[in-house]
Design a protein around this motif. Sequence first.
Motif: not given
Length: 220
Positions: A166-172, A201-203
């Motif tokens: 998930y995009l919002h979690a990429l920096q976790l 949203p995801a990649l």
Amino acid sequence: MRRRSGVRSKLIFVTMKTSDLLTFLGVATRHPRTVGAIAPSARALCRRLAQIVPSVRPSTVVELGAGTGAVSDAIRQRLQPGSRHIALEIDKEFATRLRRSRPDLEVINADATSLGSILEDRGVHQVDAIVSGLPWSLFPPAQQRKILNDVGWLLAPDAAFTTFAYLHALQLSGARRLRRNLHESFDEVITSRSVWWNAPPALTYVCRRPRQRAWRGARV
């Protein structure tokens, strides 16, 4: 922008099967530490994940974390006659529903950390694609590495593995650890453009040529 995002999320939920969404929300509420998502993957993400499945010949495909079967349906659309589609799902309710709704799917109610031994017991020593819907951020480092190690051992020379984040979690920390483990486990890791029509949203990551294929030591 905020308004557009809200409209997009509503449209995504509308396109999902009501029964799938209700089942997913019920299991996610009861077992949040095994689901790790707020809704089934949207069709756009499912199609992106399934692109690695061969569509020109019979193949053996493994799916990790099948959930309500959203990705399973995208995989099935690419499978040719004579193919074998095996799905591992840790949640008993999801697994039971998948067996009932998709009788052509070979469902195994098991933990993905046992992937290698489970397939070996079923006479599967090499596969043509592995598609993952696992909630990687919920797994400790050792479990991430164990699953990726088994994936590498099972992939045929021209096969690929795909998963998403998930995009919002990429920096976790969990997401950063996954990226590091992917690059340590595979010679090629391709990151897709964002899939905005998903909630959230995801990649995707497409991985090829497992590094451990160059040597044959004991499994982790």
